[in-house]
Design a protein around this motif. Structure first.
Motif, PDB file in Angstrom:
ATOM      1  N   GLY A 138      47.179 -26.614  24.011  1.00 42.81           N
ATOM      2  CA  GLY A 138      48.138 -25.551  24.353  1.00 42.81           C
ATOM      3  C   GLY A 138      47.586 -24.144  24.313  1.00 42.81           C
ATOM      4  N   GLY A 139      46.307 -23.987  24.617  1.00 39.16           N
ATOM      5  CA  GLY A 139      45.757 -22.638  24.501  1.00 39.16           C
ATOM      6  C   GLY A 139      44.884 -22.565  23.266  1.00 39.16           C
ATOM      7  N   ALA A 140      43.991 -21.575  23.265  1.00 41.01           N
ATOM      8  CA  ALA A 140      42.891 -21.540  22.284  1.00 41.01           C
ATOM      9  C   ALA A 140      43.346 -21.649  20.847  1.00 41.01           C
ATOM     10  CB  ALA A 140      42.101 -20.259  22.462  1.00 41.01           C
ATOM     11  N   SER A 141      44.555 -21.191  20.524  1.00 49.67           N
ATOM     12  CA  SER A 141      44.907 -21.197  19.106  1.00 49.67           C
ATOM     13  C   SER A 141      45.430 -22.537  18.609  1.00 49.67           C
ATOM     14  CB  SER A 141      45.921 -20.093  18.825  1.00 49.67           C
ATOM     15  OG  SER A 141      46.653 -19.793  19.969  1.00 49.67           O
ATOM     16  N   CYS A 142      45.535 -23.526  19.460  1.00 45.94           N
ATOM     17  CA  CYS A 142      46.087 -24.805  19.009  1.00 45.94           C
ATOM     18  C   CYS A 142      44.996 -25.729  18.480  1.00 45.94           C
ATOM     19  CB  CYS A 142      46.808 -25.500  20.160  1.00 45.94           C
ATOM     20  SG  CYS A 142      48.110 -24.482  20.821  1.00 45.94           S
ATOM     21  N   PRO A 143      45.267 -26.410  17.377  1.00 42.42           N
ATOM     22  CA  PRO A 143      44.276 -27.354  16.852  1.00 42.42           C
ATOM     23  C   PRO A 143      43.886 -28.395  17.912  1.00 42.42           C
ATOM     24  CG  PRO A 143      45.972 -26.967  15.225  1.00 42.42           C
ATOM     25  CD  PRO A 143      46.417 -26.266  16.473  1.00 42.42           C
ATOM     26  N   VAL A 144      42.603 -28.721  17.909  1.00 40.73           N
ATOM     27  CA  VAL A 144      42.070 -29.598  18.948  1.00 40.73           C
ATOM     28  C   VAL A 144      42.447 -31.047  18.666  1.00 40.73           C
ATOM     29  CG1 VAL A 144      39.879 -30.031  17.753  1.00 40.73           C
ATOM     30  CG2 VAL A 144      39.952 -29.989  20.265  1.00 40.73           C
ATOM     31  N   LEU A 145      42.585 -31.802  19.724  1.00 43.00           N
ATOM     32  CA  LEU A 145      42.853 -33.235  19.592  1.00 43.00           C
ATOM     33  C   LEU A 145      41.581 -33.990  19.934  1.00 43.00           C
ATOM     34  CD1 LEU A 145      46.285 -33.295  21.478  1.00 43.00           C
ATOM     35  CD2 LEU A 145      45.932 -33.475  19.020  1.00 43.00           C
ATOM     36  N   ALA A 146      41.199 -34.889  19.043  1.00 43.29           N
ATOM     37  CA  ALA A 146      39.988 -35.679  19.305  1.00 43.29           C
ATOM     38  C   ALA A 146      40.310 -36.824  20.267  1.00 43.29           C
ATOM     39  CB  ALA A 146      39.440 -36.221  17.991  1.00 43.29           C
ATOM     40  N   ALA A 147      39.303 -37.506  20.703  1.00 42.46           N
ATOM     41  CA  ALA A 147      39.459 -38.519  21.767  1.00 42.46           C
ATOM     42  C   ALA A 147      40.500 -39.565  21.435  1.00 42.46           C
ATOM     43  CB  ALA A 147      38.106 -39.156  22.047  1.00 42.46           C
ATOM     44  N   HIS A 148      40.598 -39.939  20.167  1.00 38.14           N
ATOM     45  CA  HIS A 148      41.531 -41.020  19.825  1.00 38.14           C
ATOM     46  C   HIS A 148      42.956 -40.523  19.650  1.00 38.14           C
ATOM     47  CE1 HIS A 148      40.069 -39.249  16.073  1.00 38.14           C
ATOM     48  NE2 HIS A 148      41.265 -39.558  15.583  1.00 38.14           N
ATOM     49  N   PRO A 174      43.506 -17.650  25.823  1.00 38.44           N
ATOM     50  CA  PRO A 174      42.491 -18.319  26.647  1.00 38.44           C
ATOM     51  C   PRO A 174      42.987 -19.681  27.118  1.00 38.44           C
ATOM     52  CG  PRO A 174      41.504 -17.410  24.686  1.00 38.44           C
ATOM     53  CD  PRO A 174      42.988 -17.275  24.520  1.00 38.44           C
ATOM     54  N   GLY A 175      42.748 -19.967  28.365  1.00 35.20           N
ATOM     55  CA  GLY A 175      43.180 -21.245  28.918  1.00 35.20           C
ATOM     56  C   GLY A 175      44.555 -21.181  29.548  1.00 35.20           C
ATOM     57  N   THR A 176      45.179 -20.019  29.538  1.00 38.30           N
ATOM     58  CA  THR A 176      46.543 -19.912  30.061  1.00 38.30           C
ATOM     59  C   THR A 176      46.561 -18.968  31.251  1.00 38.30           C
ATOM     60  OG1 THR A 176      47.253 -20.090  27.771  1.00 38.30           O
ATOM     61  CG2 THR A 176      48.925 -19.484  29.382  1.00 38.30           C
ATOM     62  N   PHE A 177      47.138 -19.400  32.356  1.00 43.63           N
ATOM     63  CA  PHE A 177      47.213 -18.501  33.508  1.00 43.63           C
ATOM     64  C   PHE A 177      48.459 -18.774  34.334  1.00 43.63           C
ATOM     65  CE2 PHE A 177      45.378 -22.013  35.932  1.00 43.63           C
ATOM     66  CZ  PHE A 177      44.485 -22.573  35.047  1.00 43.63           C
ATOM     67  N   LYS A 178      49.553 -19.012  33.625  1.00 41.76           N
ATOM     68  CA  LYS A 178      50.778 -19.362  34.331  1.00 41.76           C
ATOM     69  C   LYS A 178      51.652 -18.166  34.682  1.00 41.76           C
ATOM     70  CE  LYS A 178      52.745 -20.163  29.822  1.00 41.76           C
ATOM     71  NZ  LYS A 178      53.758 -19.101  29.812  1.00 41.76           N
ATOM     72  N   ASP A 179      51.799 -17.261  33.718  1.00 39.10           N
ATOM     73  CA  ASP A 179      52.673 -16.106  33.937  1.00 39.10           C
ATOM     74  C   ASP A 179      52.145 -15.284  35.097  1.00 39.10           C
ATOM     75  OD1 ASP A 179      52.962 -15.670  30.349  1.00 39.10           O
ATOM     76  OD2 ASP A 179      54.147 -16.894  31.735  1.00 39.10           O
ATOM     77  N   ARG A 180      50.841 -15.246  35.203  1.00 42.81           N
ATOM     78  CA  ARG A 180      50.223 -14.488  36.281  1.00 42.81           C
ATOM     79  C   ARG A 180      50.669 -15.014  37.625  1.00 42.81           C
ATOM     80  NH1 ARG A 180      43.859 -14.683  36.888  1.00 42.81           N
ATOM     81  NH2 ARG A 180      43.694 -13.687  38.925  1.00 42.81           N
ATOM     82  N   HIS A 181      50.723 -16.347  37.739  1.00 40.98           N
ATOM     83  CA  HIS A 181      51.144 -16.925  39.016  1.00 40.98           C
ATOM     84  C   HIS A 181      52.602 -16.641  39.295  1.00 40.98           C
ATOM     85  CE1 HIS A 181      47.639 -18.911  40.577  1.00 40.98           C
ATOM     86  NE2 HIS A 181      47.327 -19.290  39.355  1.00 40.98           N
ATOM     87  N   ILE A 182      53.419 -16.672  38.271  1.00 41.00           N
ATOM     88  CA  ILE A 182      54.830 -16.336  38.477  1.00 41.00           C
ATOM     89  C   ILE A 182      54.936 -14.914  39.007  1.00 41.00           C
ATOM     90  CG2 ILE A 182      57.056 -15.985  37.373  1.00 41.00           C
ATOM     91  CD1 ILE A 182      56.352 -18.163  35.397  1.00 41.00           C
ATOM     92  N   MET A 183      54.181 -13.999  38.394  1.00 40.93           N
ATOM     93  CA  MET A 183      54.293 -12.605  38.830  1.00 40.93           C
ATOM     94  C   MET A 183      53.691 -12.386  40.202  1.00 40.93           C
ATOM     95  SD  MET A 183      53.817 -10.328  35.431  1.00 40.93           S
ATOM     96  CE  MET A 183      52.421 -11.167  34.739  1.00 40.93           C
ATOM     97  N   GLU A 184      52.626 -13.143  40.509  1.00 38.99           N
ATOM     98  CA  GLU A 184      52.003 -12.931  41.813  1.00 38.99           C
ATOM     99  C   GLU A 184      52.766 -13.628  42.924  1.00 38.99           C
ATOM    100  OE1 GLU A 184      47.945 -14.173  41.547  1.00 38.99           O
ATOM    101  OE2 GLU A 184      47.370 -12.529  40.232  1.00 38.99           O
ATOM    102  N   GLN A 185      53.329 -14.786  42.604  1.00 37.12           N
ATOM    103  CA  GLN A 185      53.910 -15.584  43.685  1.00 37.12           C
ATOM    104  C   GLN A 185      55.428 -15.647  43.681  1.00 37.12           C
ATOM    105  OE1 GLN A 185      50.703 -18.564  42.653  1.00 37.12           O
ATOM    106  NE2 GLN A 185      51.158 -19.148  44.757  1.00 37.12           N
ATOM    107  N   ASP A 186      56.068 -15.304  42.578  1.00 34.98           N
ATOM    108  CA  ASP A 186      57.529 -15.304  42.595  1.00 34.98           C
ATOM    109  C   ASP A 186      58.082 -14.311  41.584  1.00 34.98           C
ATOM    110  OD1 ASP A 186      59.976 -18.073  42.700  1.00 34.98           O
ATOM    111  OD2 ASP A 186      60.078 -15.972  43.318  1.00 34.98           O
ATOM    112  N   PRO A 187      57.704 -13.056  41.741  1.00 37.25           N
ATOM    113  CA  PRO A 187      58.112 -12.073  40.729  1.00 37.25           C
ATOM    114  C   PRO A 187      59.628 -11.919  40.630  1.00 37.25           C
ATOM    115  CG  PRO A 187      57.161 -10.970  42.639  1.00 37.25           C
ATOM    116  CD  PRO A 187      56.912 -12.422  42.827  1.00 37.25           C
ATOM    117  N   HIS A 188      60.307 -12.153  41.723  1.00 36.84           N
ATOM    118  CA  HIS A 188      61.768 -11.991  41.663  1.00 36.84           C
ATOM    119  C   HIS A 188      62.411 -12.995  40.733  1.00 36.84           C
ATOM    120  CE1 HIS A 188      62.649  -8.742  44.419  1.00 36.84           C
ATOM    121  NE2 HIS A 188      61.671  -9.182  45.184  1.00 36.84           N
ATOM    122  N   LEU A 189      61.784 -14.140  40.582  1.00 35.71           N
ATOM    123  CA  LEU A 189      62.321 -15.123  39.642  1.00 35.71           C
ATOM    124  C   LEU A 189      62.331 -14.534  38.232  1.00 35.71           C
ATOM    125  CD1 LEU A 189      63.397 -17.963  39.204  1.00 35.71           C
ATOM    126  CD2 LEU A 189      61.030 -18.751  38.944  1.00 35.71           C
TER     127      LEU A 189
END
Lengths: 165, 433, 838
Positions: B284-294, B87-102
């Motif tokens: 870094g995505g749902a499984s990463c521990p959250v960082l508080a404001a400080h 959750p929160g990650t949508f990068k690989d999708r863009h690579i495949m949609e917009q530059d799959p040859h890479l």
């Protein structure tokens, strides 16, 4: 008189016997003339005292409010019984539930320890105050089956004449 | 500062076609490598570049390649993990949609480095457009001789097969992915043995993320030093950050490793909506521990985040503004993990369900004083005791959310209480089991 | 991995030597260190899912599962620590959190791993206070209950069904917490072997025959041997007050190593069945009337003596038992030979096993016989005319285990059977051509002169194989791997014309190549009865009649010199008026022998029929005297299984009613006839028997007695003749759910499969206008039966397959009574029939 003569006369006249009878007779007379309230022997069965509430007498099988058996047939009572007095038969019911089809207590084996009551997780079996367990008929009468146990469990009689077993 | 390295083609029209890719210099590197580089040289170059896995674990890529036994008689495989489910990650999708040859070129180069003859691209079943474009790109590559027998006249051959997932997050875990390709249900395997030794069909297998492989052509083209220089000392190159949540301009941003988090949020993503203050960030995505404001004054790379008690993960930055109910956010996450748990091992299968039930109870206002400690206890039993990292992934947020925002998990309305308003996952136990 | 290869492992600060190649949990089990577990079971592949076996390995930061981590030399392992204890208790807390905790009525209570581990650990927290979700209990399977709520997701049932039984019937469906281990449409068919019930650590898979009928502590357990097929599996009978309540295997014991099939596990219902014969009966005025033993025995003795006086000792025939113990059979043949005075002794082993025996007796020297363990380890298996998966399911399991280890299995059989579905290759040879196939192989591999009369092309045409296919079959027996090749042969070979010659040829091939063989055996003591002497031409230990002097010394009686009549010869003699009486012990020829009408007429021609059995079988109905015998569970004795392994066992429950063990009845009858046997108990019988015949070596004592096996010429008619009046060919198979009359009375097997099912190809069905489940009338030249139909697209067209043993449709009625001149076995593999829809 000599010892021998003394003994001879006592034997002929049944002296010792008469002495004993005199004692018996005097007690008997006393019991007739003494008022009842002073006598200590309870005249059972004309006078009966119920057993105390914690008395462990005849077993009773209990039902819930909706009329079904509390017993689920787990067998813990049979396992706990130190005398192997309990025999349980169970079967699969129409809804695949566990149905108790037979429950017997061998009254002669039972030592009235109450471990069955203590161990039952559903409070399905209790030992009631009914202490009058004697019966006339044959040995088979002393295998107490479910119908009898249920009757006692429902009525909780203190005395035998309160219930028809 | 946005850097357009991986995303250099994205804005071009028809960027997904071979023509555009080649016009931008694509497959030039492949030709060069097949003509004059050995596989060992490729591995050395990637090692020197400090490229670390972009799927979430951040493991040095060349070292992972090195685990494959060189002298094994069995065929070797490479699996491209395009199951992007975090959750929160949508990068690989863009690579495949917009530059799959890479991605394709990166796959061929990596396969060459390891000695692989057959590659699989495992694409999440929901990625329809990405799948179409990837398949089209592969067909174009075959037609042009970049795939198949004797690529570009060299002695190297490679086949790529596309395999689609069927709606399971856990199939993004490398061994579950392998099980899925083998036609079995996606239950992760106990490791060891590791896939590099015994993977797909029992043969040595490397599983790499799309973004990781997409970096390889650039490394081999411009050199390890250039790539390493783009990033920080321990993490080379750029990273595709996907910023979402309460920001004005959510989206995909390619930034160098080491970019400060606050800069990312304020400058690239246009700051928090409504001008509010940031309450918390999941870096870094749902499984990463959250960082508080400080804790937000931090540079984004693998090591710095690990030192701060979190992870860079996949780079999915989720921004939570002041006023967000942390309870609701955590419940949303944990419902997801409970739904996606494969069910194989006790701590995750039972633990995630119980966590959801407790959180729902707190949400209903029926929480008890012992709940936060119970939650942390359950999470601690899950972390490190499970077959696969989903256990850690589900446990991490619980521990960090409850520890840092404890009063929101105690009885009585918390400062920002509100309904989780999330989609209902009927399969998650609580009501329907 | 040789056992000599030891490694050093430190566990909890103590150093141990363990064999290399084990996982940590296996090493711990061997050295006696306790590691708790749910999902690990030695015979299954490890899963590592339950997380109960987590331990610390020095050098690895996270706890590791002991079941999946290999033990390496120098490894340091800690199995008890605060961290491990915390992990175990947390896992148990989680398991208990989702378990319905209905121990009061769960049948698994007191044998449950979850209960045991919970008690072991004691101070587990129970913080889960949400209502426990009730998952449904599935009752689709008639014999196995699947209570999904109690499941702890150990997946043992899925793995055992896949890895050991190979049925693939149970799958883990759905995902996450809602995962359900259940049968699914399109999955494999459950074979009711009960493995899932045995391996389940909790009450999630339960035996429905037993459902709610008692608590483990109310029952006693006693070991016995399965009364059905020739495998001779070890069973544990759970009994209560003399009645069997349930059957399961005992640990890893017996030739079956803890596995059972549907028959052994669910087929015990005939033992305490209300229709068991409880008292002797005598026919008075046409009615069978109950009498006491004295009267019955006296009556029998008197009548037999009268018949012997009037018509001579040859006028009585005896059918001994492929079911009864070795001792009972031994006494039976002694009774016939010494008390009656003839050699007219045979049994249902005549239906196939004796032909194999005759074949074996004609081969000089050692031929290696395989054990079940040899089959498990085989690299190649060649199966000719046999269906081990259905006739001997535990042998079938051994075959499946071999396949999983990479063995090649090739089946040559005209039928489509459960075995052929497992084969790497199935050669569908022409019906009736198992013997020509073997002769063709012999010709290729042995170069024997007598076989040169066959022309290759002819043989191949008869078998319906191409020469390269024959070559690949022969290839199974060539090369270095021949030592790990096992040849399995069954009734397809032994019930064929010249079956003995074929077996002999096959064994000569096996001997020459250094391979091994095994004949399938349908009944539990077919082999033992033969080795005990229930044969017209052999004494105990398969000694020839010429060797009778040493027996006569012990028995104190002369043994007749001439061989006696075999089963069908006796039946014919009865029809001819020469045989006046039959003593039938533990056999049911009316149901089991081909040509039902012939058998019935033969038996009714006899003046006096004594039947000693458990039930009122169709044979018993015809009797003049019925003597009730005790079942396998009610007596002591020994059985000899298909490997030749002698297994003694003891009684578990007292005899039903007034039934008596066969051996006792024979001793008492012998006394009534004035030539009483001296034995006071079964041990004395066994001692006498063992002194005369060391059973285990009976195989080795076989002398090639110069039986020249006639080699059939090319003019022999193999296989059926085309007949337009009877256009279909019916082939018989076995069934997992039936084996003998008693199996029809076992309610468990009725639930497994209630009625017979005639299998035919959908194209043939369409031609007849029948669909699945319709009834048809099947008629042959000899008889007709009514049976319901089951479509199967793997059956060859124009062929029908019907399993033996179902009382509602007996294929034996359709066969004739032609017997092979050498083996005197009835030819009952196939029969031509016609069919019409009802």
């Amino acid at each position: 008189m000599s010892e021998k003569l003394n003994r001879f006369i006592r034997t002929i006249t049944l002296f010792e016997l008469l002495k004993g009878l005199a004692l018996t007779g005097s007690v008997w007379v006393k019991s007739i003339v003494t008022p009842k309230a002073v006598l200590v022997t309870r005249q059972y069965p004309e006078e009966k005292r119920p057993s105390f509430p914690a008395f462990k007498g005849h077993h009773g099988f209990l039902k819930d409010e909706d009329g079904s058996l509390k017993c689920v047939g787990c067998g813990i009572c049979a396992a706990a019984c130190p005398a192997n007095a309990i025999r349980i038969e169970t079967e699969e019911g129409l809804q695949h539930e566990k149905v108790v089809t037979g429950y017997e207590i061998d009254a002669f084996r039972c030592i009235y320890c109450g471990l069955c009551e203590e161990s039952c997780p559903k409070d399905a079996i209790v030992l009631t105050q009914l202490f009058e367990l004697a019966d006339y008929e044959n040995r088979e009468r002393y295998i107490w089956k479910m119908d009898r146990l249920l009757a006692v469990g429902e009525k909780r009689p203190l005395f035998r004449d309160e219930i028809d077993l | 500062m946005i850097v357009k390295v991986l995303t250099r083609n994205f804005d071009k029209p028809d960027s997904h076609t071979l023509a555009v890719y080649e016009a931008g210099g694509g497959y030039r590197t492949l030709r060069k490598v097949l003509e004059s580089w050995t596989p060992e040289q490729v591995v050395e170059e990637v090692k020197a570049s400090n490229l670390r896995g972009r799927g979430g674990a951040g493991f040095p890529t060349a070292i992972k390649w090195g685990f494959v036994p060189k002298d094994s008689p069995k065929p070797k495989y490479i699996c491209v993990n395009a199951d992007e489910g975090e959750p929160g990650t949508f990068k690989d999708r863009h690579i495949m949609e917009q530059d799959p040859h890479l991605m394709v070129e990166g796959t061929i180069l990596s396969a060459y480095a390891i000695g692989v003859q057959t590659a699989y691209i495992y694409i999440r079943g929901e990625f329809v457009l990405a799948g179409e474009r990837t398949e089209a790109a592969i067909a174009e590559a075959y037609a042009k001789g970049y795939l198949g027998e004797n690529i570009l006249g060299s002695s190297y051959s490679l086949d790529i097969h596309v395999h689609y997932g069927a709606g399971s997050y856990i199939c993004g875990e490398e061994t579950a992915l392998i099980e899925s390709i083998e036609g079995k249900k996606g239950w992760p395997r106990v490791k060891p043995p590791f896939p590099a030794v015994e993977g797909l069909f029992g043969c040595p297998t490397v599983v790499n993320n799309v973004e990781t492989l997409a970096n390889v052509p650039l490394i081999l083209d411009k050199g390890a030093a250039w790539f390493a220089g783009l990033g920080t000392e321990k993490s080379g190159g750029t990273k595709l950050f996907t910023i979402s949540g309460h920001v004005n301009r959510p989206g995909l941003y390619e930034l160098p490793m080491g970019t400060p988090l606050l800069e990312m949020i304020e400058e690239q993503a246009g700051g928090v909506t409504g001008g509010k203050k940031i309450k918390a960030v999941i870096p870094g995505g749902a499984s990463c521990p959250v960082l508080a404001a400080h804790e937000l004054d931090i540079k984004m790379d693998f090591n710095t985040l690990m030192a701060a008690g979190s992870m860079l993960g996949s780079g999915g930055v989720i921004v939570l503004a002041e006023g967000t109910s942390m309870l609701a956010a955590l419940l949303n996450l944990e419902r997801f993990f409970a739904h996606e748990s494969c069910g194989q091992c006790t701590p995750c299968r039972e633990g995630t369900r119980w966590i959801v039930q407790i959180l729902e109870r707190i949400e209903r206002g029926e929480g008890t004083a012992g709940d936060p400690d119970t939650l942390i206890d359950i999470a601690e039993h899950m972390a490190g005791r499970t077959v696969c990292p989903l256990g850690e992934a589900a446990a991490g947020p619980v521990k960090s959310f409850v520890k840092k925002f404890r009063d929101e998990f105690l009885p009585g309305p918390g400062p920002d209480a509100g309904p989780s308003g999330t989609e209902h996952h009927p399969q998650v136990a609580g009501q329907d089991g | 991995m040789s056992g000599n290869n030891l490694i050093s492992v430190t566990v909890n600060d103590k150093v141990y030597q363990v064999p290399a190649g084990l996982s940590i949990i296996q090493a711990a089990d061997r050295i006696g260190v306790c590691i708790p577990r749910f999902c690990y079971l030695e015979k299954l592949s490890p899963l590592g899912g339950c997380r109960m076996c987590l331990i610390t390995v020095q050098g690895i930061p996270k706890l590791q599962t002991a079941c999946t981590t290999p033990a390496k030399d120098g490894m340091v392992v800690v199995t008890e620590s605060e961290e491990i204890d915390k992990a175990r208790k947390a896992t148990l807390e989680l398991q208990l959190a989702q378990h319905p905790l209905d121990c009061f009525h769960c049948d698994k209570a007191t044998r449950c791993d979850l209960q045991d581990l919970t008690y072991l650990f004691g101070d587990i927290q129970h913080r889960y206070d949400f209502p426990r979700k009730d998952l449904p209990t599935l009752y689709d399977n008639p014999l196995i209950e699947r209570n999904l709520g109690r499941c702890v997701h150990c997946e043992r049932c899925v793995r055992v069904c896949e890895e050991i039984q190979g049925a693939d019937a149970i799958s883990a469906t759905r995902r996450g917490r809602p995962t359900e281990m259940r049968e699914v449409p399109g999955g494999g068919e459950c074979q009711h072997c009960g493995h899932c019930v045995d391996v389940c650590p909790v009450g999630a898979n339960l035996d429905r025959l037993f459902s709610h009928r008692g608590r483990p502590f109310q029952m006693e357990e006693g070991l016995s041997l399965c009364p059905y097929c020739g495998c001779g599996c070890t069973l544990s009978l759970n009994t209560r007050e003399g009645r069997i309540m349930r059957v399961w295997p005992r640990g890893d014991e017996g030739v079956n190593h803890g596995s059972l099939c549907a028959r052994g596990r669910f087929g015990w219902g005939f033992v305490n069945h209300p229709e068991r014969l409880a008292r002797p009966r005598i026919k008075k005025n046409g009615q069978l009337v109950e009498v006491d033993w004295e009267e019955a025995l006296l009556f029998t003795a008197t009548r037999l003596e009268k018949i012997i006086r009037e018509h001579g000792p040859q006028s009585v025939g005896g059918l001994g038992s492929a079911r009864a113990t070795d001792e009972a059979n031994y006494l039976f043949q002694r009774f016939m030979r010494c008390v009656i005075g003839n050699n007219n002794i045979d049994s249902s082993a005549r239906l196939g096993y004796t032909a194999g025996l005759t074949g074996r007796l004609g081969v000089a020297g050692d031929v290696r016989e395989a054990t079940l363990d040899d089959v498990r380890r085989a690299a190649r298996l060649l199966v000719i005319g046999a269906d081990p998966v259905e006739t001997n399911p535990i042998l079938g399991l051994a075959m499946k285990a071999a396949i999983r280890k990479g063995a090649t299995v090739v089946v040559a059989d005209p039928r489509t059977t459960l075995t052929s579905r497992w084969a790497s290759q199935h050669f569908r040879i022409r019906p009736g051509s198992e013997v020509p196939l073997i002769l063709a192989l012999a010709r290729l591999l042995l170069n024997e002169r007598e076989l040169s009369a066959f022309k290759d092309a002819d043989l191949l045409a008869r078998i319906a194989l191409r020469s390269e296919e024959l070559a690949s079959l022969a290839g199974m027996l060539e090369g270095d791997a021949a030592e790990q090749t096992v040849v399995l042969a069954g009734r397809g070979v032994t019930q064929a014309p010249y079956g003995a010659s074929a077996v002999a040829a096959l064994l000569r091939i096996v001997a020459k190549r250094g391979a091994s063989y095994l004949l399938t055996v349908d009944r539990n003591n077919e082999r033992g009865s033969c080795e005990a002497g229930v044969l017209p031409d052999r004494l105990p230990g398969l000694a020839p009649l010429s060797d009778r002097e040493r027996f006569e010394k012990v028995w104190g009686q002369k043994v007749p010199e001439q061989p006696g009549l075999s089963a069908y010869e006796m039946l014919q003699a009865a029809r001819d008026g020469k045989q006046k009486a039959f003593y039938i012990m533990g056999e049911n020829p009316v149901d089991d022998f081909p040509d039902t009408r012939y058998v019935e007429e033969a038996l009714s021609s006899a003046e006096f029929l004594v039947v000693q059995d458990l039930f009122m079988t169709p044979t018993a109905v015809m009797a003049d005297v019925i003597l009730p015998s005790a079942s396998f569970a009610e007596k002591a004795g020994q059985f000899t299984n298909l490997e030749g392994r002698v297994q003694p066992y003891t009684a578990v429950i007292p005899p039903v009613g007034q039934a008596r063990p066969d051996a006792r009845i024979l001793v008492e009858l012998s006394r009534k006839m004035g030539k009483g046997f001296p034995h006071k108990n079964i041990v004395e019988v066994r001692e006498e028997m063992n002194n005369l015949v060391p059973m285990k070596e009976s195989q080795r004592q076989l002398a090639c007695n110069g039986l020249s096996h006639a080699v059939p010429g090319p003019e022999v008619q193999w296989g059926p003749v085309e007949d337009s009046d009877f256009p279909y060919l019916l082939l018989t198979t076995a069934s997992l759910y039936r084996n003998g009359a008693e199996s029809n009375l076992a309610v468990g097997l009725q639930k497994g499969q209630e009625r017979a099912a005639l299998r035919l190809h959908p194209a043939d069905a369409q031609g007849l206008g029948v669909s699945d489940g319709d009834s048809v009338m099947v008629t042959s030249k000899t008889g007709e039966i009514q049976v319901s139909v089951r479509l199967d697209d793997e059956i060859a067209p124009d062929t029908l397959q019907l399993a033996e043993g179902f009382s509602d449709a007996n294929p034996k009625t359709l066969f004739g009574h032609e017997i092979d001149p050498v083996t005197r076995t009835p030819m009952a593999r196939y029969v031509q029939v016609k069919m019409r829809k009802l």
